[in-house]
Design a protein around this motif. Sequence first.
Motif, PDB file in Angstrom:
ATOM      1  N   ARG A 197       0.829  -1.214   0.000  1.00 12.80           N
ATOM      2  CA  ARG A 197       0.000   0.000   0.000  1.00 12.80           C
ATOM      3  C   ARG A 197       0.857   1.255   0.000  1.00 12.80           C
ATOM      4  O   ARG A 197       0.572   2.217  -0.698  1.00 12.80           O
ATOM      5  N   HIS A 198       1.933   1.247   0.773  1.00  9.28           N
ATOM      6  CA  HIS A 198       2.763   2.446   0.864  1.00  9.28           C
ATOM      7  C   HIS A 198       3.618   2.653  -0.379  1.00  9.28           C
ATOM      8  O   HIS A 198       3.924   3.789  -0.729  1.00  9.28           O
ATOM      9  N   LYS A 199       3.974   1.587  -1.054  1.00 14.70           N
ATOM     10  CA  LYS A 199       4.720   1.726  -2.306  1.00 14.70           C
ATOM     11  C   LYS A 199       3.829   2.275  -3.421  1.00 14.70           C
ATOM     12  O   LYS A 199       4.307   2.888  -4.358  1.00 14.70           O
ATOM     13  N   MET A 200       2.517   2.065  -3.313  1.00 13.45           N
ATOM     14  CA  MET A 200       1.573   2.533  -4.332  1.00 13.45           C
ATOM     15  C   MET A 200       1.106   3.960  -4.075  1.00 13.45           C
ATOM     16  O   MET A 200       0.368   4.523  -4.880  1.00 13.45           O
ATOM     17  N   GLU A 201       1.550   4.573  -3.006  1.00 12.47           N
ATOM     18  CA  GLU A 201       1.065   5.904  -2.628  1.00 12.47           C
ATOM     19  C   GLU A 201       1.226   6.922  -3.751  1.00 12.47           C
ATOM     20  O   GLU A 201       0.305   7.665  -4.071  1.00 12.47           O
ATOM     21  N   GLY A 202       2.384   6.965  -4.366  1.00 13.97           N
ATOM     22  CA  GLY A 202       2.629   7.923  -5.443  1.00 13.97           C
ATOM     23  C   GLY A 202       1.705   7.701  -6.623  1.00 13.97           C
ATOM     24  O   GLY A 202       1.169   8.645  -7.201  1.00 13.97           O
ATOM     25  N   CYS A 203       1.496   6.450  -6.975  1.00  9.76           N
ATOM     26  CA  CYS A 203       0.613   6.102  -8.091  1.00  9.76           C
ATOM     27  C   CYS A 203      -0.816   6.536  -7.798  1.00  9.76           C
ATOM     28  O   CYS A 203      -1.496   7.085  -8.672  1.00  9.76           O
ATOM     29  N   VAL A 204      -1.274   6.316  -6.591  1.00  3.24           N
ATOM     30  CA  VAL A 204      -2.626   6.715  -6.201  1.00  3.24           C
ATOM     31  C   VAL A 204      -2.759   8.229  -6.254  1.00  3.24           C
ATOM     32  O   VAL A 204      -3.742   8.762  -6.774  1.00  3.24           O
ATOM     33  N   CYS A 205      -1.762   8.935  -5.736  1.00  5.31           N
ATOM     34  CA  CYS A 205      -1.791  10.408  -5.763  1.00  5.31           C
ATOM     35  C   CYS A 205      -1.846  10.923  -7.199  1.00  5.31           C
ATOM     36  O   CYS A 205      -2.572  11.873  -7.495  1.00  5.31           O
ATOM     37  N   ASP A 206      -1.088  10.277  -8.096  1.00  6.58           N
ATOM     38  CA  ASP A 206      -1.108  10.678  -9.510  1.00  6.58           C
ATOM     39  C   ASP A 206      -2.504  10.502 -10.106  1.00  6.58           C
ATOM     40  O   ASP A 206      -2.964  11.332 -10.886  1.00  6.58           O
ATOM     41  N   GLN A 207      -3.173   9.407  -9.739  1.00  5.20           N
ATOM     42  CA  GLN A 207      -4.512   9.153 -10.269  1.00  5.20           C
ATOM     43  C   GLN A 207      -5.529  10.161  -9.742  1.00  5.20           C
ATOM     44  O   GLN A 207      -6.506  10.474 -10.412  1.00  5.20           O
ATOM     45  N   LEU A 208      -5.308  10.673  -8.554  1.00  6.33           N
ATOM     46  CA  LEU A 208      -6.254  11.599  -7.947  1.00  6.33           C
ATOM     47  C   LEU A 208      -6.121  13.028  -8.462  1.00  6.33           C
ATOM     48  O   LEU A 208      -6.920  13.884  -8.109  1.00  6.33           O
ATOM     49  N   THR A 209      -5.132  13.275  -9.323  1.00  4.86           N
ATOM     50  CA  THR A 209      -4.955  14.626  -9.837  1.00  4.86           C
ATOM     51  C   THR A 209      -6.125  15.075 -10.715  1.00  4.86           C
ATOM     52  O   THR A 209      -6.285  16.258 -10.946  1.00  4.86           O
ATOM     53  N   PHE A 210      -6.943  14.135 -11.182  1.00  4.83           N
ATOM     54  CA  PHE A 210      -8.089  14.544 -11.996  1.00  4.83           C
ATOM     55  C   PHE A 210      -9.051  15.408 -11.195  1.00  4.83           C
ATOM     56  O   PHE A 210      -9.811  16.181 -11.756  1.00  4.83           O
ATOM     57  N   PHE A 211      -9.019  15.342  -9.881  1.00  9.43           N
ATOM     58  CA  PHE A 211      -9.851  16.207  -9.058  1.00  9.43           C
ATOM     59  C   PHE A 211      -9.440  17.672  -9.191  1.00  9.43           C
ATOM     60  O   PHE A 211     -10.245  18.573  -8.965  1.00  9.43           O
ATOM     61  N   ASP A 212      -8.184  17.899  -9.541  1.00 12.97           N
ATOM     62  CA  ASP A 212      -7.709  19.281  -9.712  1.00 12.97           C
ATOM     63  C   ASP A 212      -8.453  19.982 -10.852  1.00 12.97           C
ATOM     64  O   ASP A 212      -8.539  21.211 -10.874  1.00 12.97           O
ATOM     65  N   LEU A 213      -9.005  19.209 -11.770  1.00  8.44           N
ATOM     66  CA  LEU A 213      -9.713  19.769 -12.921  1.00  8.44           C
ATOM     67  C   LEU A 213     -11.141  20.148 -12.611  1.00  8.44           C
ATOM     68  O   LEU A 213     -11.790  20.820 -13.400  1.00  8.44           O
ATOM     69  N   TRP A 214     -11.666  19.717 -11.483  1.00  7.98           N
ATOM     70  CA  TRP A 214     -13.073  19.963 -11.137  1.00  7.98           C
ATOM     71  C   TRP A 214     -13.262  21.352 -10.676  1.00  7.98           C
ATOM     72  O   TRP A 214     -12.994  22.105 -10.027  1.00  7.98           O
TER      73      TRP A 214
END
Length: 102
Positions: free
Chosen positions: A85-102
Amino acid sequence: MSDSFDFKSVGLKVFSVLTDYPDTRDDDKLLLMTIWEKESNATEISELFKELIENKISHFESIRRMRQKIQEKHPSLRGKKWDIRHKMEGCVCDQLTFFDLW
């Protein structure tokens, strides 16, 4: 009102369950169920929901937060998936950047 928002009390419950039931270390739903089984007097799901609304059992978010903090401080209580889970943190954060467009 119960000690549902008393972090020390909730933390002690979570620590105990993580120690006694290793399967709960990777499964917040199982952790919740185990703690609520110990706290609740409900015999039906509607009674359990009522206890939750009335703060008679520990709040699910408090349990999750305490699990996170305990596992951060006590590596022996981390589950098998903790490192993943902790190794995937960066990947998850990258995926959540689509919220910046809202």
